[in-house]
Scaffold this active site. Structure first.
Site, PDB file in Angstrom:
ATOM      1  N   CYS A 194      25.669  40.551  19.364  1.00  0.00           N
ATOM      2  CA  CYS A 194      25.270  38.698  18.292  1.00  0.00           C
ATOM      3  C   CYS A 194      23.301  39.331  19.428  1.00  0.00           C
ATOM      4  O   CYS A 194      22.734  39.320  19.048  1.00  0.00           O
ATOM      5  CB  CYS A 194      26.305  38.081  18.980  1.00  0.00           C
ATOM      6  SG  CYS A 194      25.776  36.298  18.890  1.00  0.00           S
TER       7      CYS A 194
ATOM      8  N   HIS B 182      31.206  38.185  16.337  1.00  0.00           N
ATOM      9  CA  HIS B 182      31.507  39.021  18.051  1.00  0.00           C
ATOM     10  C   HIS B 182      33.415  39.020  18.084  1.00  0.00           C
ATOM     11  O   HIS B 182      34.296  38.790  17.915  1.00  0.00           O
ATOM     12  CB  HIS B 182      31.644  37.505  19.199  1.00  0.00           C
ATOM     13  CG  HIS B 182      30.204  37.201  19.645  1.00  0.00           C
ATOM     14  ND1 HIS B 182      29.773  37.405  20.258  1.00  0.00           N
ATOM     15  CD2 HIS B 182      29.445  35.761  18.642  1.00  0.00           C
ATOM     16  CE1 HIS B 182      28.995  36.752  21.086  1.00  0.00           C
ATOM     17  NE2 HIS B 182      28.806  35.529  19.610  1.00  0.00           N
TER      18      HIS B 182
ATOM     19  N   GLU C 103      35.367  40.504  19.629  1.00  0.00           N
ATOM     20  CA  GLU C 103      35.593  40.613  21.315  1.00  0.00           C
ATOM     21  C   GLU C 103      36.485  39.286  21.142  1.00  0.00           C
ATOM     22  O   GLU C 103      37.782  39.174  21.517  1.00  0.00           O
ATOM     23  CB  GLU C 103      34.896  40.264  22.276  1.00  0.00           C
ATOM     24  CG  GLU C 103      33.975  39.405  22.725  1.00  0.00           C
ATOM     25  CD  GLU C 103      32.858  39.402  21.955  1.00  0.00           C
ATOM     26  OE1 GLU C 103      31.781  38.827  22.231  1.00  0.00           O
ATOM     27  OE2 GLU C 103      32.758  40.437  20.656  1.00  0.00           O
TER      28      GLU C 103
ATOM     29  N   GLY D  66      51.961  35.460  48.170  1.00  0.00           N
ATOM     30  CA  GLY D  66      53.208  34.661  47.924  1.00  0.00           C
ATOM     31  C   GLY D  66      52.893  34.956  46.327  1.00  0.00           C
ATOM     32  O   GLY D  66      53.826  35.335  45.254  1.00  0.00           O
ATOM     33  N   GLY D  67      51.929  35.696  45.623  1.00  0.00           N
ATOM     34  CA  GLY D  67      51.509  35.512  44.320  1.00  0.00           C
ATOM     35  C   GLY D  67      51.090  37.254  43.929  1.00  0.00           C
ATOM     36  O   GLY D  67      50.730  37.793  44.465  1.00  0.00           O
TER      37      GLY D  67
ATOM     38  N   ASP E  51      48.276  38.142  42.864  1.00  0.00           N
ATOM     39  CA  ASP E  51      47.089  39.092  43.242  1.00  0.00           C
ATOM     40  C   ASP E  51      47.323  39.953  44.827  1.00  0.00           C
ATOM     41  O   ASP E  51      46.670  41.160  45.101  1.00  0.00           O
ATOM     42  CB  ASP E  51      46.065  38.688  43.073  1.00  0.00           C
ATOM     43  CG  ASP E  51      45.542  37.684  41.315  1.00  0.00           C
ATOM     44  OD1 ASP E  51      45.941  38.694  40.589  1.00  0.00           O
ATOM     45  OD2 ASP E  51      44.907  36.934  41.413  1.00  0.00           O
ATOM     46  N   SER E  52      48.064  38.870  45.697  1.00  0.00           N
ATOM     47  CA  SER E  52      47.299  39.575  47.558  1.00  0.00           C
ATOM     48  C   SER E  52      48.869  40.744  47.398  1.00  0.00           C
ATOM     49  O   SER E  52      48.737  41.384  47.619  1.00  0.00           O
ATOM     50  CB  SER E  52      47.934  38.180  47.894  1.00  0.00           C
ATOM     51  OG  SER E  52      49.198  37.609  47.208  1.00  0.00           O
ATOM     52  N   SER E  53      49.943  40.524  46.208  1.00  0.00           N
ATOM     53  CA  SER E  53      50.798  41.075  46.597  1.00  0.00           C
ATOM     54  C   SER E  53      51.059  42.424  45.774  1.00  0.00           C
ATOM     55  O   SER E  53      50.740  43.912  46.830  1.00  0.00           O
ATOM     56  CB  SER E  53      52.466  40.267  45.777  1.00  0.00           C
ATOM     57  OG  SER E  53      52.307  39.028  46.361  1.00  0.00           O
TER      58      SER E  53
END
Length: 510
Positions: free
Chosen positions: A79, A167, A169, A222-223, A225-227
Site C-alpha cells: 500500500c 493488503h 495480510e 491465573g491467565g 500470559d502470566s502463567s
C-alpha cells in the site's frame, strides 16, 4: 540469531497483522519504526514496508532512507510502501478518482512472476487507499491489476523488489497467504525454523544470561500470559522465581482461591496477597477510564514494591506483557502507530522502584503464547481460559467502581461464563464478560415497579485480540442467561448483548 523479516512501520492499522502472518509461517519478524531502522545484519532475510495513514504526496509523510537494503535484500512494499517505491523512484502517485476501501477483485495477476505465482484471476483482495499509482518507472513490470486500479502490483526488474496496492495480510485477501509465502519462503529463502520449541529453548537461554542467579518477582493473574511467562522463568531460574498473585478486589467470583489452587501442581513458588482495599481506595471517585487504569496500575506497582522488599535481594520484576498490550499502549518501538489505551503492565517502572523489568513474551501474540504453553505441556484448561484484562472488573464497571458494583458484576459474570461452559459454547468464544452500565431503567417484577441497573454481555471471536467480531450466540442461550441474571442477581433488571466488532469498537468498553 534467528533469520528475520524486518517490517518497517509507517503507522498502518494493519502493520501488526503483517507480523502475525509472517510468524504463522514459522519465520521470526520484528516491527520497527520507519525512522528508527535497525542495523541491517546478516540474519535479516527481507524487508516489508507497511501501509500508512499518510499520503506519499503529503509534505509531512514518512520519507525513509532505503539505501541500506533496496536492491540488496528482498523488499516488499504494501500500500503506502508500494506507492513510496513508485513515487520516489520516477513514477507518479495521484489522488484516486475512485477511492478503494474494502473488497476488490484482481482482474489480472501474473502467473509467471514469483511473487504472484499460484494466485488466480478474480481473486478477492482488500484495499484501503485514497491515492493510486498512475505511472510506474520504465523498469517496473505490472504483475497485478483490478478493474479500477491498473497498478495493483509490480516488480522492479533486476531487483527482488515488489510493490502491491492491496493488503495481503488481511483475511479478506483470500490468496494473501500465497503471496506472502512466495515472498518470505521463495524470494527471501527463509527456512521456517522459528517454532514454539525453538522459542522456548532460546528464551530460556536468554533469560539465564540476562537474570543469572538473581531473583525475579512475577505477578501471576491465573491467565495464559502470566502463567506461560512464569513457566519460562521457572525453567530458567528455578527457585529464584517468586510469584505473587494480587487480589485487587476486581477479580471474577471466587477467582482468588481458584487461581492459587490451580498453581499448586506446577511447582511454582506462589504467594497470594489481598490488596483489594487499597485498589478500592485508589478508585474512589474516579470515573474516567484512563484515570481508573492509571490508578489500578499505580497500586499494582506499589503492592509489588512492598512485596519485593520482603524477598531478599530481588532484582527483577517479571511480567506477562504481550505484543498487543505494547502496540495498544505505545507506538511499537517508539514508532508512528496510534495509542489506543494504556495497559497497567506496559511502560516501565517508577524511579523509586529498584526492580528491572523482564518480559519474556513481549513480542508474542496471544495465539503464539498458547502454542508456547502447549510445547511446555501446561494444562490445557489453563491455556484455554479466556483472556481477562489486567485491571479486571475495574474497566468493566463504567463510572465509579464500588465494592457493591463489583459484587453484582461478579454474580452476573459467573452466570454468563458458567452458562457458556454448560452449553458447550465456551471454547467457541475467544473472550466473554459482562459490563456494568452507568444507567438505571424502569422494570416490573411481580406487581412492583423497579428502577435498577442494566448490564451488557460481551462475547467475541478473535485470534490475537487485534481485531475481533461479536459472537452469534444462540438466541435461546441469551434468553436463558438473561432470565437467570434478572431472577438471581438483585439489583439488575435489564440485560443487553453487545454486537459491536473491533474495529471500530474495542473488546473492553474502557
Amino acid at each position: 540469531m534467528h533469520e528475520m523479516i524486518l517490517i518497517l512501520d509507517f503507522g498502518s492499522q494493519y502493520t501488526q497483522l503483517i507480523a502475525r502472518r509472517v510468524r504463522e509461517m514459522n519465520v521470526y519478524c520484528e516491527i520497527h519504526p520507519w525512522n528508527k531502522c535497525p542495523e541491517i545484519t546478516g540474519n535479516i532475510k527481507g524487508v516489508i514496508l507497511s501501509g500508512s495513514p499518510f499520503s506519499v504526496r503529503d509534505e509531512a509523510s514518512p520519507k525513509p532512507d532505503l539505501t541500506a537494503f533496496k536492491g540488496k535484500l528482498p523488499l516488499l512494499g504494501v500500500c503506502f510502501g508500494a506507492q513510496y517505491l513508485a513515487n520516489n523512484f520516477g513514477g507518479e502517485v495521484l489522488p484516486s478518482s475512485i477511492r478503494e476501501y474494502g473488497r476488490a477483485n484482481l482482474s489480472y495477476v501474473s502467473s509467471d512472476n514469483v511473487l504472484t505465482k499460484g494466485m488466480t484471476n478474480g481473486s478477492q483482495v482488500w484495499m484501503s487507499h485514497g491515492d493510486t499509482i498512475k505511472k510506474v518507472p520504465s523498469n517496473y513490470t505490472i504483475i497485478a491489476s483490478t478493474k479500477d486500479v491498473e497498478v495493483a502490483g509490480y516488480h522492479i526488474e533486476g531487483e527482488q523488489t515488489y510493490g502491491i496496492q492491496f493488503h495481503p495480510e488481511v483475511y479478506h485477501s483470500l490468496e494473501g497467504a500465497i503471496l506472502l509465502k512466495n515472498f518470505i519462503v521463495t524470494v527471501c529463502g527463509c527456512n521456517q525454523s522459528w517454532t514454539p520449541d525453538s522459542f522456548v529453548d532460546e528464551t530460556v537461554k536468554a533469560l539465564k544470561e540476562k537474570v543469572g542467579t538473581e531473583k525475579v518477582i512475577l505477578g501471576l493473574s491465573g491467565g495464559v500470559d502470566s502463567s506461560v511467562a512464569a513457566v519460562l522463568l521457572h525453567k530458567a531460574i528455578g527457585a529464584n522465581l517468586h510469584c505473587i498473585f494480587v487480589d485487587n478486589g476486581l477479580l471474577r467470583k471466587n477467582e482468588f482461591q481458584q487461581v492459587l489452587d490451580s498453581y499448586k501442581h506446577m511447582g511454582l513458588n506462589v504467594k497470594g496477597v489481598d490488596a483489594s482495599s487499597k485498589f478500592y481506595a485508589a478508585l474512589s471517585g474516579l470515573t474516567d477510564p484512563e484515570l481508573k487504569r492509571k490508578a489500578i496500575g499505580k497500586v499494582f506497582i506499589d503492592v509489588f514494591d512492598e512485596e519485593s522488599k520482603l524477598v531478599d535481594d530481588a532484582k527483577w520484576l517479571g511480567q506477562g506483557t504481550i505484543y498487543p498490550d505494547v502496540i495498544e499502549s505505545v507506538s511499537v518501538n517508539g514508532g508512528p502507530s496510534q495509542t489506543i489505551k494504556s495497559h497497567h503492565n506496559v511502560g516501565g517502572l517508577p524511579d523509586y522502584m529498584k526492580l528491572q523489568v523482564v518480559e519474556p513474551l513481549r513480542l508474542l501474540f496471544k495465539d503464539e503464547v498458547r502454542r508456547i504453553g502447549r510445547s511446555m505441556q501446561i494444562d490445557e484448561a489453563l491455556l484455554g481460559r479466556h483472556p481477562f484484562p489486567g485491571p479486571g472488573l475495574g474497566i468493566r464497571i463504567l463510572g465509579e467502581v464500588t465494592a457493591e458494583k463489583v459484587r453484582i458484576l461478579q454474580e452476573v459474570d459467573a452466570i454468563f461464563i458458567n452458562g457458556l461452559k454448560e452449553d458447550g459454547l465456551y471454547d467457541d468464544v475467544w473472550q466473554a464478560g459482562a459490563i456494568f452500565l452507568p444507567i438505571q431503567s424502569v422494570g416490573v417484577m411481580g406487581d412492583e415497579r423497579t428502577y435498577e441497573n442494566a448490564v451488557a454481555l460481551r462475547a467475541v471471536s478473535s485470534t490475537d485480540g487485534m481485531t475481533a467480531d461479536w459472537c452469534h450466540l444462540p438466541y435461546e442461550f441469551l434468553a436463558k442467561i438473561s432470565n437467570q441474571i434478572i431472577n438471581q442477581v438483585k439489583g439488575i433488571n435489564r440485560v443487553t448483548y453487545d454486537i459491536s466488532s473491533k474495529p471500530p469498537a474495542t473488546i473492553e468498553w474502557e
